[in-house]
Design a protein around this motif. Sequence first.
Motif, mmCIF file in Angstrom:
data_model
loop_
_atom_site.group_PDB
_atom_site.id
_atom_site.type_symbol
_atom_site.label_atom_id
_atom_site.label_comp_id
_atom_site.label_asym_id
_atom_site.label_seq_id
_atom_site.Cartn_x
_atom_site.Cartn_y
_atom_site.Cartn_z
ATOM 1 N N LEU A 69 -12.622 2.357 -1.153
ATOM 2 C CA LEU A 69 -12.330 1.825 0.184
ATOM 3 C C LEU A 69 -13.089 0.534 0.454
ATOM 4 O O LEU A 69 -12.645 -0.296 1.253
ATOM 5 C CB LEU A 69 -12.666 2.877 1.242
ATOM 6 C CG LEU A 69 -11.852 4.179 1.159
ATOM 7 C CD1 LEU A 69 -12.241 5.125 2.286
ATOM 8 C CD2 LEU A 69 -10.355 3.898 1.199
ATOM 9 N N ARG A 116 -9.641 7.054 -1.331
ATOM 10 C CA ARG A 116 -9.425 5.746 -1.950
ATOM 11 C C ARG A 116 -8.160 5.124 -1.384
ATOM 12 O O ARG A 116 -7.360 5.799 -0.724
ATOM 13 C CB ARG A 116 -9.321 5.875 -3.483
ATOM 14 C CG ARG A 116 -10.643 6.288 -4.126
ATOM 15 C CD ARG A 116 -10.473 6.621 -5.583
ATOM 16 N NE ARG A 116 -10.200 5.486 -6.435
ATOM 17 C CZ ARG A 116 -11.131 4.705 -7.001
ATOM 18 N NH1 ARG A 116 -12.417 4.951 -6.771
ATOM 19 N NH2 ARG A 116 -10.804 3.704 -7.790
ATOM 20 N N SER A 117 -7.975 3.851 -1.650
ATOM 21 C CA SER A 117 -6.746 3.181 -1.247
ATOM 22 C C SER A 117 -5.881 2.960 -2.480
ATOM 23 O O SER A 117 -6.383 2.885 -3.608
ATOM 24 C CB SER A 117 -7.052 1.838 -0.568
ATOM 25 O OG SER A 117 -7.694 0.956 -1.465
ATOM 26 N N TYR A 118 -4.579 2.842 -2.248
ATOM 27 C CA TYR A 118 -3.636 2.720 -3.360
ATOM 28 C C TYR A 118 -2.668 1.582 -3.090
ATOM 29 O O TYR A 118 -2.176 1.418 -1.965
ATOM 30 C CB TYR A 118 -2.883 4.032 -3.565
ATOM 31 C CG TYR A 118 -3.795 5.190 -3.892
ATOM 32 C CD1 TYR A 118 -4.191 5.443 -5.203
ATOM 33 C CD2 TYR A 118 -4.298 6.021 -2.881
ATOM 34 C CE1 TYR A 118 -5.040 6.487 -5.511
ATOM 35 C CE2 TYR A 118 -5.151 7.073 -3.181
ATOM 36 C CZ TYR A 118 -5.524 7.299 -4.494
ATOM 37 O OH TYR A 118 -6.372 8.325 -4.791
ATOM 38 N N ARG A 119 -2.404 0.802 -4.133
ATOM 39 C CA ARG A 119 -1.495 -0.334 -4.007
ATOM 40 C C ARG A 119 -0.573 -0.374 -5.212
ATOM 41 O O ARG A 119 -0.977 -0.034 -6.324
ATOM 42 C CB ARG A 119 -2.287 -1.654 -3.963
ATOM 43 C CG ARG A 119 -3.183 -1.806 -2.773
ATOM 44 C CD ARG A 119 -4.192 -2.931 -2.973
ATOM 45 N NE ARG A 119 -3.571 -4.229 -3.228
ATOM 46 C CZ ARG A 119 -4.275 -5.340 -3.438
ATOM 47 N NH1 ARG A 119 -5.594 -5.302 -3.461
ATOM 48 N NH2 ARG A 119 -3.647 -6.480 -3.647
ATOM 49 N N ALA A 167 0.845 -1.193 0.000
ATOM 50 C CA ALA A 167 0.000 0.000 0.000
ATOM 51 C C ALA A 167 0.880 1.242 0.000
ATOM 52 O O ALA A 167 2.024 1.221 0.492
ATOM 53 C CB ALA A 167 -0.901 -0.008 1.225
ATOM 54 N N GLN A 195 0.545 5.850 0.130
ATOM 55 C CA GLN A 195 -0.310 7.002 0.349
ATOM 56 C C GLN A 195 -0.178 7.960 -0.836
ATOM 57 O O GLN A 195 0.888 8.102 -1.422
ATOM 58 C CB GLN A 195 0.081 7.718 1.644
ATOM 59 C CG GLN A 195 -0.057 6.854 2.898
ATOM 60 C CD GLN A 195 -1.495 6.478 3.173
ATOM 61 O OE1 GLN A 195 -2.409 7.310 3.042
ATOM 62 N NE2 GLN A 195 -1.712 5.230 3.560
#
Length: 317
Positions: A85, A62-65, A52, A54
């Motif tokens: 999310l 939202r999330s980031y990978r 993950a 930021q």
Amino acid sequence: MRILKALLVIPLTIITLLLLLIIIWAGWERTRDPLAALDRDAGLVSVLQDSAFQLDVTTAPRSYRQVVLTTERLGEITVSFSLPLEIPTGGLPLIVVLGGLEIGEANFEMIDDPGANIIAIYHYPYSPEYWYAATTISDIPLIRRAVLQVPAQVATLIEWAGTADWIDAERISVTGYSFGAMFLPALYHLAEGNNLRLGPGVIAYAGTDIGSLLHANLVDIQEPERTLLAWLAATAIFPLEPAAHLPHLSNEFLLINGTSDHQIPEESWRRLHQLTPEPRRVIILDAGHMHPRKPDLTRKLVNISRDWLLEKTAINR
């Protein structure tokens, strides 16, 4: 006198042999089956990294990978994901983005309304400076090796993504912009040849005839080196030539170009439109070529793409 003649014969013979080799090589590159040249088996694919990160963006939370896949025969495949999310059972639609040479995580900022969708930014398997600094013939093998594996890498990425429970395998589309758009005809042709299902695609700011495109963009190189380098580089990556793939496609495409684009000659993008089978939609903007220094144009292209994919039910709101 005989010695002088002998000394002249040697370099002339070498030049003749080199020209003959170039002619044979060019003939082979430009006549072989382009799909066979691009269809490369990745072998065993596994996840090398899934971490993950930021990102300070102004869009919805939202999330980031970042995921790095390692393969037996195609090297490493790096992709950055932007995800809602919460992901429902059955997963969400996936949009794979092939952007310009400067593509990176910061480009997520250009997507104002990603909606209930997963966005994947594919990272090219080489450094952009190869293209910016490619001013000698010796750079061509570097470009060739990296560029020709892009369609197979993206196809491998999509095949892997289709097995993930957080992705809806029935709704995977690809959008290509500028440099990235040049790969879409070959990618979609390769996908069809391997029974890999893809949804509608967006081809923004691309054209046919790689040689003329390279010639238009190698502005820092003088003639006749410019023409020679453009021809040699186009020959080296000829299997990617859009004109060789477009007639074989059955997907629906949105085609976007600009009337003031000095990097994609009008003849080139109009021929791309002509060769793309129906059904297709064509949008011609009163604008120049897209660039990171033109964020408003980039956002406009993203919004046009999103609205069209929504209309085709390829993505969610």
